[in-house]
Motif scaffolding. Sequence first.
Motif, PDB file in Angstrom:
ATOM      1  N   PHE A 135      24.099 -46.319 146.234  1.00 26.15           N
ATOM      2  CA  PHE A 135      23.255 -45.330 145.562  1.00 26.15           C
ATOM      3  C   PHE A 135      24.040 -44.034 145.332  1.00 26.15           C
ATOM      4  CE2 PHE A 135      20.140 -41.826 145.820  1.00 26.15           C
ATOM      5  CZ  PHE A 135      19.305 -42.173 144.763  1.00 26.15           C
ATOM      6  N   GLU A 136      24.758 -43.586 146.366  1.00 23.44           N
ATOM      7  CA  GLU A 136      25.541 -42.356 146.238  1.00 23.44           C
ATOM      8  C   GLU A 136      26.654 -42.514 145.203  1.00 23.44           C
ATOM      9  OE1 GLU A 136      26.867 -41.459 150.161  1.00 23.44           O
ATOM     10  OE2 GLU A 136      24.856 -40.908 150.887  1.00 23.44           O
ATOM     11  N   LYS A 137      27.310 -43.681 145.200  1.00 21.24           N
ATOM     12  CA  LYS A 137      28.366 -43.925 144.219  1.00 21.24           C
ATOM     13  C   LYS A 137      27.796 -43.973 142.800  1.00 21.24           C
ATOM     14  CE  LYS A 137      31.746 -46.399 147.090  1.00 21.24           C
ATOM     15  NZ  LYS A 137      32.904 -45.573 146.709  1.00 21.24           N
ATOM     16  N   THR A 138      26.611 -44.564 142.668  1.00 20.95           N
ATOM     17  CA  THR A 138      25.979 -44.645 141.343  1.00 20.95           C
ATOM     18  C   THR A 138      25.637 -43.258 140.830  1.00 20.95           C
ATOM     19  OG1 THR A 138      25.048 -46.823 141.869  1.00 20.95           O
ATOM     20  CG2 THR A 138      24.033 -45.622 140.061  1.00 20.95           C
ATOM     21  N   LEU A 139      25.033 -42.431 141.682  1.00 23.37           N
ATOM     22  CA  LEU A 139      24.681 -41.074 141.268  1.00 23.37           C
ATOM     23  C   LEU A 139      25.931 -40.253 140.956  1.00 23.37           C
ATOM     24  CD1 LEU A 139      21.773 -41.737 142.005  1.00 23.37           C
ATOM     25  CD2 LEU A 139      21.626 -39.550 143.185  1.00 23.37           C
ATOM     26  N   ALA A 140      26.973 -40.439 141.753  1.00 24.66           N
ATOM     27  CA  ALA A 140      28.211 -39.704 141.507  1.00 24.66           C
ATOM     28  C   ALA A 140      28.797 -40.078 140.151  1.00 24.66           C
ATOM     29  CB  ALA A 140      29.221 -39.989 142.613  1.00 24.66           C
ATOM     30  N   PHE A 141      28.802 -41.363 139.838  1.00 31.10           N
ATOM     31  CA  PHE A 141      29.339 -41.840 138.562  1.00 31.10           C
ATOM     32  C   PHE A 141      28.533 -41.290 137.389  1.00 31.10           C
ATOM     33  CE2 PHE A 141      28.983 -45.193 135.257  1.00 31.10           C
ATOM     34  CZ  PHE A 141      30.280 -45.108 134.749  1.00 31.10           C
ATOM     35  N   MET A 142      27.203 -41.397 137.478  1.00 24.41           N
ATOM     36  CA  MET A 142      26.341 -40.953 136.376  1.00 24.41           C
ATOM     37  C   MET A 142      26.389 -39.433 136.206  1.00 24.41           C
ATOM     38  SD  MET A 142      23.234 -43.612 137.251  1.00 24.41           S
ATOM     39  CE  MET A 142      22.139 -43.312 135.891  1.00 24.41           C
ATOM     40  N   ALA A 143      26.452 -38.712 137.338  1.00 24.71           N
ATOM     41  CA  ALA A 143      26.523 -37.253 137.261  1.00 24.71           C
ATOM     42  C   ALA A 143      27.839 -36.801 136.651  1.00 24.71           C
ATOM     43  CB  ALA A 143      26.354 -36.650 138.657  1.00 24.71           C
ATOM     44  N   ASN A 144      28.927 -37.474 136.989  1.00 25.22           N
ATOM     45  CA  ASN A 144      30.237 -37.095 136.462  1.00 25.22           C
ATOM     46  C   ASN A 144      30.360 -37.361 134.961  1.00 25.22           C
ATOM     47  OD1 ASN A 144      31.453 -36.007 138.733  1.00 25.22           O
ATOM     48  ND2 ASN A 144      32.201 -37.975 139.460  1.00 25.22           N
ATOM     49  N   ILE A 145      29.597 -38.309 134.464  1.00 26.88           N
ATOM     50  CA  ILE A 145      29.603 -38.552 133.014  1.00 26.88           C
ATOM     51  C   ILE A 145      29.098 -37.322 132.270  1.00 26.88           C
ATOM     52  CG2 ILE A 145      28.416 -39.849 131.182  1.00 26.88           C
ATOM     53  CD1 ILE A 145      28.701 -42.333 132.905  1.00 26.88           C
ATOM     54  N   TRP A 146      28.098 -36.644 132.849  1.00 29.71           N
ATOM     55  CA  TRP A 146      27.555 -35.439 132.195  1.00 29.71           C
ATOM     56  C   TRP A 146      28.442 -34.216 132.443  1.00 29.71           C
ATOM     57  CZ3 TRP A 146      24.036 -36.281 128.729  1.00 29.71           C
ATOM     58  CH2 TRP A 146      23.146 -37.334 128.872  1.00 29.71           C
ATOM     59  N   ASP A 147      28.950 -34.095 133.660  1.00 31.40           N
ATOM     60  CA  ASP A 147      29.648 -32.857 134.021  1.00 31.40           C
ATOM     61  C   ASP A 147      31.163 -32.979 134.058  1.00 31.40           C
ATOM     62  OD1 ASP A 147      27.344 -31.496 134.226  1.00 31.40           O
ATOM     63  OD2 ASP A 147      27.298 -31.371 136.397  1.00 31.40           O
ATOM     64  N   GLY A 148      31.675 -34.197 133.962  1.00 30.25           N
ATOM     65  CA  GLY A 148      33.112 -34.374 134.012  1.00 30.25           C
ATOM     66  C   GLY A 148      33.719 -33.984 135.346  1.00 30.25           C
ATOM     67  N   GLY A 149      32.901 -33.958 136.389  1.00 28.36           N
ATOM     68  CA  GLY A 149      33.400 -33.617 137.710  1.00 28.36           C
ATOM     69  C   GLY A 149      33.371 -32.146 138.028  1.00 28.36           C
ATOM     70  N   ASN A 150      32.872 -31.308 137.119  1.00 31.79           N
ATOM     71  CA  ASN A 150      32.833 -29.868 137.361  1.00 31.79           C
ATOM     72  C   ASN A 150      31.417 -29.439 137.712  1.00 31.79           C
ATOM     73  OD1 ASN A 150      35.568 -29.502 136.586  1.00 31.79           O
ATOM     74  ND2 ASN A 150      34.932 -29.733 134.453  1.00 31.79           N
ATOM     75  N   SER A 151      31.228 -28.833 138.879  1.00 26.74           N
ATOM     76  CA  SER A 151      29.911 -28.393 139.297  1.00 26.74           C
ATOM     77  C   SER A 151      29.709 -26.923 138.933  1.00 26.74           C
ATOM     78  CB  SER A 151      29.742 -28.573 140.815  1.00 26.74           C
ATOM     79  OG  SER A 151      30.719 -27.849 141.492  1.00 26.74           O
ATOM     80  N   ASP A 152      28.442 -26.502 138.882  1.00 27.78           N
ATOM     81  CA  ASP A 152      28.138 -25.108 138.597  1.00 27.78           C
ATOM     82  C   ASP A 152      27.017 -24.643 139.508  1.00 27.78           C
ATOM     83  OD1 ASP A 152      25.568 -25.793 137.421  1.00 27.78           O
ATOM     84  OD2 ASP A 152      26.693 -26.559 135.702  1.00 27.78           O
TER      85      ASP A 152
END
Length: 549
Positions: free
Chosen positions: A349-366
């Motif tokens: 679940f954590e890996k899935t959310l990380a993958f999907m979130a990175n698609i939107w943010d490219g790995g950059n958090s705000d």
Amino acid sequence: MEQDVFDFWKFLAGIGIFLWGMHQLELAIKELGGKTFRNMLQNSTNTAWKGILIGTFITAILQSSSLVTLMVLAFLGAGVLNLRNAIGVILGANLGTTVTAWIVAALGFKLSVADFAMPFLGLGSLLYLFAGGRVTLKNIGVFSVGFGLLFLGLDFMKTSIEAVADQVDLSEFHHYGLWIYLLIGIIVTALIQSSSAMVVIILSAMSAGVIELLEGAVLIIGANIGTTITVGIGSLGGAADKKRLALAHFLFNCITGLLVFIFIRPLVTYTMLIFSIKDPLMELVLLNTILNMIGILIFYPFIGGFEKWLRKRFMADEPKGVSEFIKNVSTKVPNAALAALEKEIQLAFEKTLAFMANIWDGGNSDNNISIWRRILLQPKNLLQQYKELKVLEDELTQYHLALQEENLSPEEAQRLTSYMLALRTMVYASKDFKDVMHNIQDMKDEDDPIALEYFEKMKTYTFDFFNKLNAFIQQKEFDAVPPDWIGENSRQYKSWISELYNRIKTTQPEFPVSTLTNVIKQVISGLDNLGSSTIHWKLQKKEVIDVLP
């Protein structure tokens, strides 16, 4: 008058029958109360001291330190037990296994052992054969047969040794010193792979007058050291934690045994004086118990440091692969295996959310991203993240197939099915996003206002959905029906598509409309699959699974 000849085959048969009886007892108790003991081990070992008490109690009942060790290794690998508490259980198991010696000393040499065994063998065999489909009765029959075989084997060993007791002169060994008996105890126990059987042999030899109390006590010490070889052999080729636990078991028995061996003469003298025991057999089993209690008292204050030292050993044997919990857990203990599998679902679940979130943010958090998302976001290659998730799916699927071969209860089988459905739909969700991740990046880089607007809408909606899912899985109790917001995705899809078509009637976007509608479709499909996977995971009820889309 013709002298009796030592009947080696009768003696060997006695050892075999005794070990077979122990095996049958282990199987029967495992079926009759194994789940209860596993639950007790899982739920009542949150400290090393409790681990010692539970390990002692469970081993005293099960009469199998090997079975307890198997359960400990399984829960250790599943993350249910940490190494410190697992060491505590192993220390307790050493003490609990001495109960066999007490039973044999109290009953086996005070009664006609063969006559005592016959009712158990006869009634147990009949109960097993004619119990039909009544599993509990059949297991009671197996237990009774095992108990009878244990004492029949004892009778064979006892009578074969008694027959030649007067012909055996061990005085020739005395000039070597007591260490020769220590060595014999280690070697014989390592060969027959059972300290319980070795203790019975020692008690039989003492009963026949072949050895004295002091020699018997040293043989017991050797048996305690020799039994660690069984666990050591079992750990060969195993994972790091298994080897660490085997090393802990060896060091505990070896250090304790050698310390007691140094002071064995005064220990024998003072225990007989303090407890006023007249029966040398009872004195011997008392010494066996005291030996293990001394070891616990020596090691307990240092368990924390001992654990840290063990953690640094066998680093090269840490399991390979993406999964973290199932590697050290045998499918032979389904309760622990399912606990490990659930932790792997959390990881997926954590890996899935990380993958999907990175698609939107490219790995950059705000600053607008919640704390749990900031933890998940990693600046990794997206395709590599997806590949890791697929590898995890393959590893868990193989484990699932192996676990299906075990004798699972209906509840355990349902949990297993639910977990695998959850995993499969998580991977579907990731694939939905993977298929359009380049289109999403193109939308983000476009100057077209409509594309940018829908990028922000879908991104915001996705992260809101993530937050709802995260709050949902953190709950301790769950209703029997899925939450209402799970079904909002289809309504949101219709709303976005309708709104988009109305917009393009007056304003033609530069970004391809077909690509935009496909991204909306895949994003909603991915969120639907992610929501369904969470329901499969957390609401393990057939009626819930049946109504999911």
